[in-house]
Motif scaffolding. Structure first.
Motif, PDB file in Angstrom:
ATOM      1  N   ARG A 125       0.836  -1.205   0.000  1.00 58.79           N
ATOM      2  CA  ARG A 125       0.000   0.000   0.000  1.00 58.79           C
ATOM      3  C   ARG A 125       0.864   1.245   0.000  1.00 58.79           C
ATOM      4  O   ARG A 125       1.801   1.373   0.780  1.00 58.79           O
ATOM      5  N   HIS A 126       0.538   2.198  -0.908  1.00 67.44           N
ATOM      6  CA  HIS A 126       1.309   3.433  -1.003  1.00 67.44           C
ATOM      7  C   HIS A 126       1.162   4.244   0.280  1.00 67.44           C
ATOM      8  O   HIS A 126       0.053   4.388   0.818  1.00 67.44           O
ATOM      9  N   THR A 129      -0.995   7.742  -0.751  1.00 61.47           N
ATOM     10  CA  THR A 129      -2.248   7.712  -1.508  1.00 61.47           C
ATOM     11  C   THR A 129      -3.127   6.518  -1.193  1.00 61.47           C
ATOM     12  O   THR A 129      -4.308   6.515  -1.547  1.00 61.47           O
ATOM     13  N   TYR A 131      -2.809   3.716  -2.618  1.00 58.33           N
ATOM     14  CA  TYR A 131      -2.820   2.896  -3.835  1.00 58.33           C
ATOM     15  C   TYR A 131      -2.246   1.505  -3.528  1.00 58.33           C
ATOM     16  O   TYR A 131      -1.212   1.381  -2.874  1.00 58.33           O
ATOM     17  N   GLN A 133      -0.720  -2.214  -4.651  1.00 61.42           N
ATOM     18  CA  GLN A 133      -0.061  -3.041  -5.655  1.00 61.42           C
ATOM     19  C   GLN A 133      -0.017  -4.478  -5.170  1.00 61.42           C
ATOM     20  O   GLN A 133       0.266  -4.736  -4.000  1.00 61.42           O
ATOM     21  N   GLY A 186      -6.887   8.718  -4.529  1.00 61.73           N
ATOM     22  CA  GLY A 186      -6.659   8.053  -5.802  1.00 61.73           C
ATOM     23  C   GLY A 186      -7.001   8.873  -7.021  1.00 61.73           C
ATOM     24  O   GLY A 186      -7.005   8.351  -8.135  1.00 61.73           O
ATOM     25  N   CYS A 188      -5.400  11.223  -8.747  1.00 58.14           N
ATOM     26  CA  CYS A 188      -4.213  11.994  -9.131  1.00 58.14           C
ATOM     27  C   CYS A 188      -4.411  12.721 -10.462  1.00 58.14           C
ATOM     28  O   CYS A 188      -3.886  13.818 -10.665  1.00 58.14           O
ATOM     29  N   GLU A 230     -11.578  10.507 -14.211  1.00 59.01           N
ATOM     30  CA  GLU A 230     -11.398   9.333 -13.347  1.00 59.01           C
ATOM     31  C   GLU A 230     -12.277   8.181 -13.839  1.00 59.01           C
ATOM     32  O   GLU A 230     -13.230   7.766 -13.185  1.00 59.01           O
ATOM     33  N   GLY A 235      -9.246   6.730 -10.682  1.00 63.08           N
ATOM     34  CA  GLY A 235      -8.169   6.249 -11.520  1.00 63.08           C
ATOM     35  C   GLY A 235      -8.382   6.713 -12.948  1.00 63.08           C
ATOM     36  O   GLY A 235      -9.515   6.728 -13.445  1.00 63.08           O
ATOM     37  N   ILE A 288       4.238   4.126 -10.495  1.00 68.25           N
ATOM     38  CA  ILE A 288       2.952   4.024  -9.795  1.00 68.25           C
ATOM     39  C   ILE A 288       1.791   4.573 -10.622  1.00 68.25           C
ATOM     40  O   ILE A 288       0.721   4.843 -10.087  1.00 68.25           O
ATOM     41  N   HIS A 290       1.221   7.459 -11.731  1.00 64.52           N
ATOM     42  CA  HIS A 290       0.817   8.661 -11.006  1.00 64.52           C
ATOM     43  C   HIS A 290       1.005   9.892 -11.890  1.00 64.52           C
ATOM     44  O   HIS A 290       1.995   9.992 -12.623  1.00 64.52           O
TER      45      HIS A 290
END
Length: 333
Positions: A125-126, A129, A131, A133, A186, A188, A230, A235, A288, A290
């Motif tokens: 987890r980021h 943010t 986010y 993975q 999320g 960005c 988004e 996203g 990422i 981003h």
């Protein structure tokens, strides 16, 4: 050459430090074990930042991890302020002369500029943010980051062998400040779009954003753009970010004057936009997915760095090595 010698000494020191500080802050290791390695590591960072015009000293060193728990890089906090992240080949991946990332004390996994993760169950987890993975995505990100570092190292060594030891520093920045809006949900892409549009309102064309969408947190304008940008709720893709901006120009009635489009990803193009036209750009970070807003360019010892507003509400921008970006877009004027 000074640069090549510096890189070699830092790489050797990083290897020494790896053997002695698995999973802990270097500052917590007995001083006698760190004198040689820590001095060599920080000399490279301190020399680099001195070339960049910033005088500083070491505060702390923290290892950052690859997905397989091998060391990816080192996070170095600086006195009086600032930080740098150095890869295991001695190259500086990112840095800032103001502010501190304030990374957590627990192990942090690093997959490239801006990609700071902690374990979250079986995933990553980021830190800023949220986010997520997967293990597979993290392994792929690790492999790509290692490849980018090796490519930069090869280019740097070639530069050092063909040029004189003189230090080349080029800097260019936007003349005005960008809004410090925060993407913690999320979003960005829409956050970057709002930062870019508000820069135009603040410094270039006040008609760009109507007064009722000029808010302290940028949320009103983001709400307008959200459904267009988004598309993954939240996203975005590169295409949806461009489409969302062009939708906005139609909504505002200025599509005959403004449009957004991708541009070739070269630091020369970044210099053109920042220095010549004095306009911000959109920059995508490969590690990422981003979106950020490019606000400046620095070239130190032949290595290019883009200065970016990450959209995390931080008060200052950070400089990311140019190899960390995979996409750029700009407005036509």
């Amino acid at each position: 050459m000074k640069k090549l010698k510096r890189l070699v000494s830092v790489a050797v020191a990083l290897a020494m430090l790896l053997l002695s500080c698995m999973g802990v802050f270097a500052a917590s290791i007995p001083a006698e074990e760190l004198v040689t390695s820590e001095t060599a590591i920080t000399e490279g960072v301190i020399d680099f930042l001195r070339d960049d015009g910033y005088e500083c000293t070491l505060n702390r060193v923290k290892p950052l991890w690859n997905a397989d728990r091998s060391v990816a890089a080192y996070y170095i906090t600086l006195n009086p302020k600032g930080y740098a992240i150095v890869d295991t080949l001695g190259g500086i991946v990112e840095y800032a002369t103001e502010g501190d990332l304030e990374l957590p004390e627990e192990p942090v996994y690093y997959f490239g500029a801006g990609a700071y993760f902690i374990k979250s169950g079986a995933s990553f987890r980021h830190v800023f943010t949220g986010y997520i993975q997967s293990v597979q995505e993290a392994a792929a990100a690790t492999q790509k980051f290692v490849g980018r570092c090796a490519a930069v190292q090869a280019e740097t060594e070639q530069l050092a062998s063909t040029q004189s030891a003189r230090v080349m520093v080029t800097q260019a920045f936007l003349p005005g400040n960008t809004r410090r809006y925060n993407n913690t949900d999320g979003t960005c892409g829409s956050t970057a779009a709002v930062i870019l549009l508000m820069y135009y309102r603040d410094h270039i064309d006040s008609f760009m954003v109507p007064s009722w969408h000029d808010t302290a947190d940028g949320q009103s304008l983001k709400n307008l753009l959200y459904s267009q940008i988004e598309i993954y709720n939240p996203g975005c893709s590169h295409d949806s970010l461009i489409d969302g901006l062009n939708y906005y120009f139609r909504w505002r009635g200025i599509s005959d004057e403004y449009s957004a489009a991708p541009v070739s990803l070269t630091w020369v193009n970044l210099l053109h936009y920042i220095h010549t036209t004095q306009r911000p750009v959109l920059l995508g970070i490969a590690s990422i997915s981003h979106m950020t807003v490019g606000t400046g360019l620095k070239i130190t010892d032949g290595v290019q760095y883009a200065c970016v507003n990450q959209g995390w509400g931080r008060t200052t921008d950070a400089c990311y090595r140019w190899s960390e970006f995979d996409w750029m877009a700009a407005l036509n004027k």
